[in-house]
Design a protein around this motif. Structure first.
Motif, PDB file in Angstrom:
ATOM      1  N   UNK A  96      -9.682  16.555  12.082  1.00  0.00           N
ATOM      2  CA  UNK A  96      -9.761  17.937  11.611  1.00  0.00           C
ATOM      3  C   UNK A  96      -9.070  18.148  10.265  1.00  0.00           C
ATOM      4  N   UNK A  97      -7.854  17.642  10.112  1.00  0.00           N
ATOM      5  CA  UNK A  97      -7.105  17.848   8.867  1.00  0.00           C
ATOM      6  C   UNK A  97      -7.839  17.249   7.673  1.00  0.00           C
ATOM      7  N   UNK A  98      -8.408  16.058   7.847  1.00  0.00           N
ATOM      8  CA  UNK A  98      -9.135  15.412   6.753  1.00  0.00           C
ATOM      9  C   UNK A  98     -10.371  16.218   6.385  1.00  0.00           C
ATOM     10  N   UNK A  99     -11.148  16.602   7.376  1.00  0.00           N
ATOM     11  CA  UNK A  99     -12.376  17.362   7.103  1.00  0.00           C
ATOM     12  C   UNK A  99     -12.069  18.677   6.400  1.00  0.00           C
ATOM     13  N   UNK A 100     -11.002  19.359   6.822  1.00  0.00           N
ATOM     14  CA  UNK A 100     -10.639  20.629   6.195  1.00  0.00           C
ATOM     15  C   UNK A 100     -10.259  20.441   4.731  1.00  0.00           C
ATOM     16  N   UNK A 101      -9.478  19.425   4.431  1.00  0.00           N
ATOM     17  CA  UNK A 101      -9.042  19.188   3.054  1.00  0.00           C
ATOM     18  C   UNK A 101     -10.209  18.805   2.146  1.00  0.00           C
ATOM     19  N   UNK A 102     -11.120  17.971   2.632  1.00  0.00           N
ATOM     20  CA  UNK A 102     -12.298  17.593   1.843  1.00  0.00           C
ATOM     21  C   UNK A 102     -13.146  18.834   1.574  1.00  0.00           C
ATOM     22  N   UNK A 103     -13.337  19.678   2.592  1.00  0.00           N
ATOM     23  CA  UNK A 103     -14.122  20.906   2.418  1.00  0.00           C
ATOM     24  C   UNK A 103     -13.477  21.850   1.405  1.00  0.00           C
ATOM     25  N   UNK A 104     -12.152  21.788   1.287  1.00  0.00           N
ATOM     26  CA  UNK A 104     -11.440  22.646   0.333  1.00  0.00           C
ATOM     27  C   UNK A 104     -11.391  22.046  -1.071  1.00  0.00           C
ATOM     28  N   UNK A 105     -12.096  20.919  -1.268  1.00  0.00           N
ATOM     29  CA  UNK A 105     -12.174  20.317  -2.593  1.00  0.00           C
ATOM     30  C   UNK A 105     -11.073  19.334  -2.927  1.00  0.00           C
ATOM     31  N   UNK A 106     -10.269  18.953  -1.967  1.00  0.00           N
ATOM     32  CA  UNK A 106      -9.164  18.030  -2.211  1.00  0.00           C
ATOM     33  C   UNK A 106      -9.632  16.582  -2.236  1.00  0.00           C
ATOM     34  N   UNK A 107      -8.880  15.772  -2.959  1.00  0.00           N
ATOM     35  CA  UNK A 107      -9.047  14.321  -2.909  1.00  0.00           C
ATOM     36  C   UNK A 107      -8.110  13.848  -1.801  1.00  0.00           C
ATOM     37  N   UNK A 108      -8.692  13.354  -0.722  1.00  0.00           N
ATOM     38  CA  UNK A 108      -7.930  12.935   0.462  1.00  0.00           C
ATOM     39  C   UNK A 108      -7.846  11.418   0.493  1.00  0.00           C
ATOM     40  N   UNK A 109      -6.630  10.905   0.632  1.00  0.00           N
ATOM     41  CA  UNK A 109      -6.435   9.458   0.692  1.00  0.00           C
ATOM     42  C   UNK A 109      -6.024   9.062   2.093  1.00  0.00           C
ATOM     43  N   UNK A 110      -6.738   8.067   2.624  1.00  0.00           N
ATOM     44  CA  UNK A 110      -6.382   7.474   3.913  1.00  0.00           C
ATOM     45  C   UNK A 110      -5.804   6.099   3.637  1.00  0.00           C
ATOM     46  N   UNK A 111      -4.582   5.873   4.040  1.00  0.00           N
ATOM     47  CA  UNK A 111      -3.970   4.542   3.966  1.00  0.00           C
ATOM     48  C   UNK A 111      -4.106   3.945   5.362  1.00  0.00           C
ATOM     49  N   UNK A 171       0.824  -1.211   0.000  1.00  0.00           N
ATOM     50  CA  UNK A 171       0.000   0.000   0.000  1.00  0.00           C
ATOM     51  C   UNK A 171       0.859   1.261   0.000  1.00  0.00           C
ATOM     52  N   UNK A 172       1.826   1.292   0.890  1.00  0.00           N
ATOM     53  CA  UNK A 172       2.665   2.485   1.026  1.00  0.00           C
ATOM     54  C   UNK A 172       3.471   2.772  -0.220  1.00  0.00           C
ATOM     55  N   UNK A 173       4.023   1.738  -0.826  1.00  0.00           N
ATOM     56  CA  UNK A 173       4.813   1.911  -2.049  1.00  0.00           C
ATOM     57  C   UNK A 173       3.933   2.382  -3.191  1.00  0.00           C
ATOM     58  N   UNK A 174       2.745   1.792  -3.319  1.00  0.00           N
ATOM     59  CA  UNK A 174       1.803   2.237  -4.359  1.00  0.00           C
ATOM     60  C   UNK A 174       1.409   3.693  -4.134  1.00  0.00           C
ATOM     61  N   UNK A 175       1.137   4.044  -2.896  1.00  0.00           N
ATOM     62  CA  UNK A 175       0.713   5.405  -2.587  1.00  0.00           C
ATOM     63  C   UNK A 175       1.827   6.409  -2.885  1.00  0.00           C
ATOM     64  N   UNK A 176       3.070   6.083  -2.534  1.00  0.00           N
ATOM     65  CA  UNK A 176       4.185   6.994  -2.828  1.00  0.00           C
ATOM     66  C   UNK A 176       4.315   7.232  -4.336  1.00  0.00           C
ATOM     67  N   UNK A 177       4.171   6.180  -5.125  1.00  0.00           N
ATOM     68  CA  UNK A 177       4.255   6.338  -6.581  1.00  0.00           C
ATOM     69  C   UNK A 177       3.075   7.135  -7.117  1.00  0.00           C
ATOM     70  N   UNK A 178       1.908   6.908  -6.555  1.00  0.00           N
ATOM     71  CA  UNK A 178       0.718   7.650  -6.958  1.00  0.00           C
ATOM     72  C   UNK A 178       0.908   9.141  -6.686  1.00  0.00           C
ATOM     73  N   UNK A 179       1.496   9.468  -5.538  1.00  0.00           N
ATOM     74  CA  UNK A 179       1.736  10.877  -5.184  1.00  0.00           C
ATOM     75  C   UNK A 179       2.772  11.531  -6.099  1.00  0.00           C
ATOM     76  N   UNK A 180       3.745  10.761  -6.549  1.00  0.00           N
ATOM     77  CA  UNK A 180       4.722  11.317  -7.487  1.00  0.00           C
ATOM     78  C   UNK A 180       4.047  11.704  -8.790  1.00  0.00           C
ATOM     79  N   UNK A 181       3.078  10.910  -9.207  1.00  0.00           N
ATOM     80  CA  UNK A 181       2.366  11.175 -10.458  1.00  0.00           C
ATOM     81  C   UNK A 181       1.258  12.218 -10.283  1.00  0.00           C
TER      82      UNK A 181
END
Length: 190
Positions: A85-100, A17-27
């Motif tokens: 709090x951090x997750x709720x704020x980012x979702x409210x700001x229109x971000x795609x938030x990923x929880x691993x 999961x972590x390796x996939x997520x790191x590569x996803x974030x690079x892209x």
């Protein structure tokens, strides 16, 4: 402003999961990954506030009691949780938030955020998963046995998720995650 989206990425320990997520974030650097809080000790190279927020059990329990965590679970003798709090704020700001996160936490998020898009990463086999966990060289035999026992139960729950992706070919798995996130109903508009 359009509300963002919450995406849950789950799978057994050692599945990649972590390796996939790191590569996803690079892209896709515009994705926001929530940083979990944990009571486990930092592994070599991990930085507080970047990889995890490392706290003691007393502080973690205070956060649970105060409703500061979106989800939390105990795994391999340690607590893990997602600061709300951090997750709720980012979702409210229109971000795609990923929880691993682990299965227990993903089930809690299903209750608190029923619109979350949930992805389960599967190993090609339990033998391959054991090989990957052993190759990390980070766990005792007892910890490996606990992780593998838990992995069997987690794999049985894969059908609870919106999609399941087998991480047998890294690039293929990464492409499948991207395709799912690029769907307009998930993170990106067409």
């Amino acid at each position: 402003m359009q509300a963002g989206k919450l995406v849950v990425l789950t799978g057994p320990s050692g599945v990649g999961k972590g390796t996939l997520l790191r590569s996803l974030l690079q892209r896709h650097p515009d994705l926001y990954v929530s940083i979990s809080v944990t009571t486990r000790a930092p592994r070599p190279g991990e930085v507080d506030g970047q990889h995890y927020y490392f706290v003691n059990r007393t502080e973690f329990e205070r956060m649970v009691a105060g409703g500061e965590l979106l989800e939390w679970a105990e795994f391999a003798g340690n607590y893990y949780g997602t600061p709300r709090l951090a997750v709720e704020q980012q979702v409210q700001q229109g971000k795609c938030v990923i929880l691993e996160i682990e299965l227990e936490g993903a089930r809690q998020v299903r209750q608190t955020f029923p619109t979350a898009f949930r992805i389960f990463i599967l190993p090609p086999s339990l033998n391959e998963l054991e090989f990957r966990i052993r190759n990390r060289g980070q766990d005792s035999e007892d910890a490996i046995a606990r992780r593998l026992q838990r992995a069997r139960a987690e794999i049985d729950a894969a059908s609870e998720f919106d999609i399941q992706i087998i991480n047998d070919d890294f690039e293929k798995a990464l492409t499948e995650i991207e395709a799912a996130l690029l769907a307009p109903v998930h993170c990106y508009s067409a």
